[in-house]
Design an enzyme around this catalytic site. Sequence first.
Site, PDB file in Angstrom:
ATOM      1  N   ASP A  34       0.838  -1.199   0.000  1.00 28.51           N
ATOM      2  CA  ASP A  34       0.000   0.000   0.000  1.00 28.51           C
ATOM      3  C   ASP A  34       0.874   1.250   0.000  1.00 28.51           C
ATOM      4  OD1 ASP A  34      -2.067  -1.691   0.115  1.00 28.51           O
ATOM      5  OD2 ASP A  34      -2.779  -1.109   2.120  1.00 28.51           O
ATOM      6  N   SER A  83     -37.778   0.711 -15.599  1.00 27.54           N
ATOM      7  CA  SER A  83     -37.719  -0.159 -14.419  1.00 27.54           C
ATOM      8  C   SER A  83     -38.211  -1.542 -14.826  1.00 27.54           C
ATOM      9  CB  SER A  83     -38.556   0.422 -13.292  1.00 27.54           C
ATOM     10  OG  SER A  83     -39.874   0.526 -13.738  1.00 27.54           O
ATOM     11  N   LEU A  84     -38.307  -2.440 -13.882  1.00 23.02           N
ATOM     12  CA  LEU A  84     -38.730  -3.812 -14.191  1.00 23.02           C
ATOM     13  C   LEU A  84     -40.073  -4.084 -13.527  1.00 23.02           C
ATOM     14  CD1 LEU A  84     -35.395  -5.736 -13.510  1.00 23.02           C
ATOM     15  CD2 LEU A  84     -36.386  -5.221 -15.730  1.00 23.02           C
ATOM     16  N   GLU A 113     -30.008 -13.230 -12.544  1.00 27.26           N
ATOM     17  CA  GLU A 113     -28.973 -12.465 -11.831  1.00 27.26           C
ATOM     18  C   GLU A 113     -29.552 -12.017 -10.501  1.00 27.26           C
ATOM     19  OE1 GLU A 113     -28.258  -9.156 -14.393  1.00 27.26           O
ATOM     20  OE2 GLU A 113     -27.522 -10.431 -15.998  1.00 27.26           O
ATOM     21  N   LYS A 115     -30.670  -9.285  -7.803  1.00 24.00           N
ATOM     22  CA  LYS A 115     -31.183  -7.911  -7.922  1.00 24.00           C
ATOM     23  C   LYS A 115     -30.505  -7.093  -6.821  1.00 24.00           C
ATOM     24  CE  LYS A 115     -35.447  -5.299  -8.486  1.00 24.00           C
ATOM     25  NZ  LYS A 115     -35.011  -4.154  -7.719  1.00 24.00           N
ATOM     26  N   ASP A 117     -29.406  -4.208  -4.429  1.00 23.25           N
ATOM     27  CA  ASP A 117     -30.204  -3.153  -3.812  1.00 23.25           C
ATOM     28  C   ASP A 117     -29.331  -1.916  -3.589  1.00 23.25           C
ATOM     29  OD1 ASP A 117     -32.432  -2.033  -2.813  1.00 23.25           O
ATOM     30  OD2 ASP A 117     -32.455  -3.136  -0.920  1.00 23.25           O
ATOM     31  N   GLU A 172     -25.575  -1.223 -10.977  1.00 24.17           N
ATOM     32  CA  GLU A 172     -26.045  -0.785  -9.661  1.00 24.17           C
ATOM     33  C   GLU A 172     -24.838  -0.438  -8.795  1.00 24.17           C
ATOM     34  OE1 GLU A 172     -29.259  -0.946  -9.868  1.00 24.17           O
ATOM     35  OE2 GLU A 172     -30.033  -0.682  -7.837  1.00 24.17           O
ATOM     36  N   TYR A 224     -24.678  -4.698 -15.393  1.00 20.63           N
ATOM     37  CA  TYR A 224     -25.478  -5.830 -15.874  1.00 20.63           C
ATOM     38  C   TYR A 224     -26.258  -5.587 -17.160  1.00 20.63           C
ATOM     39  CZ  TYR A 224     -28.538  -3.026 -12.836  1.00 20.63           C
ATOM     40  OH  TYR A 224     -29.195  -1.992 -12.244  1.00 20.63           O
ATOM     41  N   LYS A 311     -39.217 -10.350  -6.424  1.00 22.15           N
ATOM     42  CA  LYS A 311     -38.814  -9.687  -5.176  1.00 22.15           C
ATOM     43  C   LYS A 311     -38.976 -10.650  -4.007  1.00 22.15           C
ATOM     44  CE  LYS A 311     -38.665  -5.422  -4.648  1.00 22.15           C
ATOM     45  NZ  LYS A 311     -39.040  -4.139  -5.093  1.00 22.15           N
ATOM     46  N   CYS A 405     -42.104   9.768  33.407  1.00 23.42           N
ATOM     47  CA  CYS A 405     -40.809   9.635  32.755  1.00 23.42           C
ATOM     48  C   CYS A 405     -40.016   8.477  33.382  1.00 23.42           C
ATOM     49  CB  CYS A 405     -40.023  10.945  32.896  1.00 23.42           C
ATOM     50  SG  CYS A 405     -38.339  10.795  32.304  1.00 23.42           S
ATOM     51  N   CYS A 408     -36.863  10.333  35.310  1.00 20.40           N
ATOM     52  CA  CYS A 408     -36.968  11.280  36.422  1.00 20.40           C
ATOM     53  C   CYS A 408     -38.340  11.247  37.096  1.00 20.40           C
ATOM     54  CB  CYS A 408     -36.635  12.698  35.951  1.00 20.40           C
ATOM     55  SG  CYS A 408     -37.884  13.383  34.869  1.00 20.40           S
ATOM     56  N   CYS A 423     -41.163  14.102  28.086  1.00 21.08           N
ATOM     57  CA  CYS A 423     -40.931  14.448  29.480  1.00 21.08           C
ATOM     58  C   CYS A 423     -40.682  15.959  29.514  1.00 21.08           C
ATOM     59  CB  CYS A 423     -39.714  13.708  30.017  1.00 21.08           C
ATOM     60  SG  CYS A 423     -39.160  14.383  31.585  1.00 21.08           S
ATOM     61  N   CYS A 429     -33.909  16.469  33.938  1.00 20.26           N
ATOM     62  CA  CYS A 429     -34.002  15.049  33.590  1.00 20.26           C
ATOM     63  C   CYS A 429     -32.660  14.634  32.954  1.00 20.26           C
ATOM     64  CB  CYS A 429     -35.169  14.870  32.632  1.00 20.26           C
ATOM     65  SG  CYS A 429     -35.407  13.193  32.112  1.00 20.26           S
TER      66      CYS A 429
HETATM   67  S1  IVH Z   1     -31.663  -4.989 -15.499  1.00 19.31           S
HETATM   68  C1  IVH Z   1     -34.318  -2.649 -18.618  1.00 19.31           C
HETATM   69  N1  IVH Z   1     -30.361  -6.331 -13.679  1.00 19.31           N
HETATM   70  O1  IVH Z   1     -33.573  -3.026 -10.421  1.00 19.31           O
HETATM   71  C2  IVH Z   1     -33.863  -3.424 -17.445  1.00 19.31           C
HETATM   72  N2  IVH Z   1     -31.596  -4.405 -13.004  1.00 19.31           N
HETATM   73  O2  IVH Z   1     -36.543  -2.589 -10.492  1.00 19.31           O
HETATM   74  C3  IVH Z   1     -32.619  -2.951 -16.844  1.00 19.31           C
HETATM   75  N3  IVH Z   1     -31.379  -3.879 -10.613  1.00 19.31           N
HETATM   76  O3  IVH Z   1     -33.721  -0.127 -12.369  1.00 19.31           O
HETATM   77  C4  IVH Z   1     -32.382  -3.440 -15.506  1.00 19.31           C
HETATM   78  N4  IVH Z   1     -30.043  -5.547 -10.094  1.00 19.31           N
HETATM   79  O4  IVH Z   1     -31.681  -0.429 -10.833  1.00 19.31           O
HETATM   80  C5  IVH Z   1     -31.177  -5.272 -13.934  1.00 19.31           C
HETATM   81  N5  IVH Z   1     -29.137  -7.601 -12.151  1.00 19.31           N
HETATM   82  C6  IVH Z   1     -29.924  -6.562 -12.417  1.00 19.31           C
HETATM   83  C7  IVH Z   1     -30.329  -5.646 -11.417  1.00 19.31           C
HETATM   84  C8  IVH Z   1     -31.170  -4.580 -11.739  1.00 19.31           C
HETATM   85  C9  IVH Z   1     -30.679  -4.479  -9.642  1.00 19.31           C
HETATM   86  C10 IVH Z   1     -32.215  -2.675 -10.415  1.00 19.31           C
HETATM   87  C11 IVH Z   1     -32.062  -1.634 -11.478  1.00 19.31           C
HETATM   88  C12 IVH Z   1     -33.445  -1.455 -12.056  1.00 19.31           C
HETATM   89  C13 IVH Z   1     -34.304  -1.967 -10.956  1.00 19.31           C
HETATM   90  C14 IVH Z   1     -35.627  -2.425 -11.504  1.00 19.31           C
END
Ligand code: IVH
Length: 680
Positions: A34, A83-84, A113, A115, A117, A172, A224, A311, A405, A408, A423, A429
């Site tokens: 390092d 979104s999905l 894959e 998901k 967070d 992500e 991804y 989910k 409380c 006190c 309180c 207190c």
């Molecule tokens: S694919 C058009 N792959 O989940 C689809 N999304 O609820 C593109 N996310 O907006 C998304 N892991 O932020 C994809 N392995 C994964 C993911 C993923 C997390 C998130 C992503 C997306 C949200 C959808």
Amino acid sequence: MNSAIAKSRIHELSALLHTYNQEYYMLDTPSVSDFEFDMLLEELISLEKSHPEFMLPDSPSQRVGGTITKNFPTVTHNYPMLSLGNTYSKEELSEFDRRLKEFSQDEIEYVCELKYDGAAISLTYENGILTKGVTRGDGVRGDDVTANVKTIHSIPLKLHGNFLNEFEIRGEIIMPHSSFERLNNERIARGEEPFANPRNAASGSLKLQDASMVAKRKLDCFLYFLLSDNLPFKTHSESIINTKKWGFKAPEQLKLCKGIEEVWEFILQWDTARHNLPYDIDGVVIKVNSYEIQKTAGFTAKSPRWAIAYKFKAERVATKLINLSFQLGRTGIVTPVANLEPVQLAGTVVKRATLHNADVIASLDLHHNDTVFVEKGGEIIPKIVGVDLEKRDALEVPYKFIENCPECGTKLNRKEGESAFMCPNENNCPPQIKGKLEHFISRKAMNVDSLGEGKVEVLFDKKLVTNVADFYNLTYESLIGLEKIIPALDEKPERRISFREKTVENILKALDESKKIPFNRVLFALGIKNVGETIASKIARHFGNIDKIMQAQVFDFVEIEDVGEQIAYSVIDFFLDLNNIVIINRLKSAGLQMEVVENESDKLSENLLGKSFVVSGVFSISRDEIKNMITAHGGKFTGSVSSKTDYLLAGDNMGPEKRKKAENLKVLIISEDEFYEMIK
Ligand code: IVH
């Protein structure tokens, strides 16, 4: 060093550091220490400083961040960030598969894959160099956070291999548990609110103005989703294999599945195994592998038809309620806590759950000896979501909120319309006194950071400090050698707090330094209810000194922008208490600033004397800086446009209503540049 040598050394160092980074972060096989790495990086940074023209666009120095971004520019996504759709059951998943089969004769091949967070990010690469990093925003437009993204080690600044010339890649940004815990511990130690979960921490970090702070947060990123007008690959899995070769960190637990049964196996496996991961996931993403089928399936308005998210359910367990305890917080609020028979939940043993307030106890209708259902979603603290009524004995009685409380004994009260019990004994207190003392010395108040939470507790327990004025009576002799051992509690180990020579010197020095802290912060430090940092500044500026504030009436206060009757009564009540008057007099004699001092920067010119300004919109510098400039040049700053306003200083995205009102009242509307002209 001449230019040619500097240039070649910058190139050499950049290449070396890229290799070392790759070895350390991607391959886990570091070949230098390092220390050696830091020395080379330091050399590069210093060379880049003296020869900025030779800095490479993918310079490894960007990993440590040096950029400050005041306002993140809004950028329109080249491809919207969709979104999905969500599913929660095997049936819904089969329905997804059935719909897709309309587009294919054969069994469909899926890629599963995890998901992740965190916070979604879209990265643009041109000729192998990272040129842009944009947040999801509203899906159409996001914030350009490129400088911050560049500090994340798993995001390559420069690609290798046979990469595409122009493309976007989405993924992500996540905060691993280890970084999250460290960050929250640091925040708690500084008296700041901890983040509720790693997702909030990750997205909050992307919006930090100082990129070097982002670098310290130790974020990670999985990529991804590859996008380009002419992708040379036939499947999603082929894209992922190639992006890995170019240097990206792709999903690690990726599985090719023939048909939905194999998908279901992957889901079941990860619903359990997720608790062993070093970061949070909230489900599994299922994608059609073939780009051809993806294309035929297409999109709905919000999401692709060829991908879906499964989910995970928040994990729920049943356990026995042992009893309720009531904790008094430092602000006087009483919070009920449920003590539970220890139970395993989402990878940890849960012994307690917060109930927030009396309304929650009432709505759950908690009875003694109940069996309760406990859930842990994305948040760290588990919550009780219901009672198993079948297990309740008919003779059991409901829980009642305490009336006095727990610290006190004073009778608790509850303001109309509020759910919290308080309180009212704020000056006697113990936890509330400690809360006031901690607030007084906190960073944004008197900034005596050498007196952290534990030390204040020692001083209070030894009766050396029982109100804020006592801090200024502390001496070397009274502090040296003090010690307290705080026993281990739950997961926290035993702590020893001791006042050694250096600590004592630092405390006394910081207390002395605090005498120079301007009056607005002293006013804030007093901890008057409803008087935060900004309101304290406004009150201080309006009245000029403590004596005028002490004599002021409600109508004097409500003249001030953002100050209403509630704040006015809080301040008046504070000064009606004789104890507080004694404390103020002692602080005055100790030498604290009790009036606004016009310093050099407060009086830059009188160009704006008597002129009143309203400021609206976004500027190249912060609104507070603009406001300071107005007052520094003799002008007045007010909140809303009226016939008394002279100028409306208009930034980007100013509200149309303000503009209309100003035009109607013939108030002059000026731009940021015109404003600078006026104060030149
Ligand atoms: S694919 C058009 N792959 O989940 C689809 N999304 O609820 C593109 N996310 O907006 C998304 N892991 O932020 C994809 N392995 C994964 C993911 C993923 C997390 C998130 C992503 C997306 C949200 C959808």
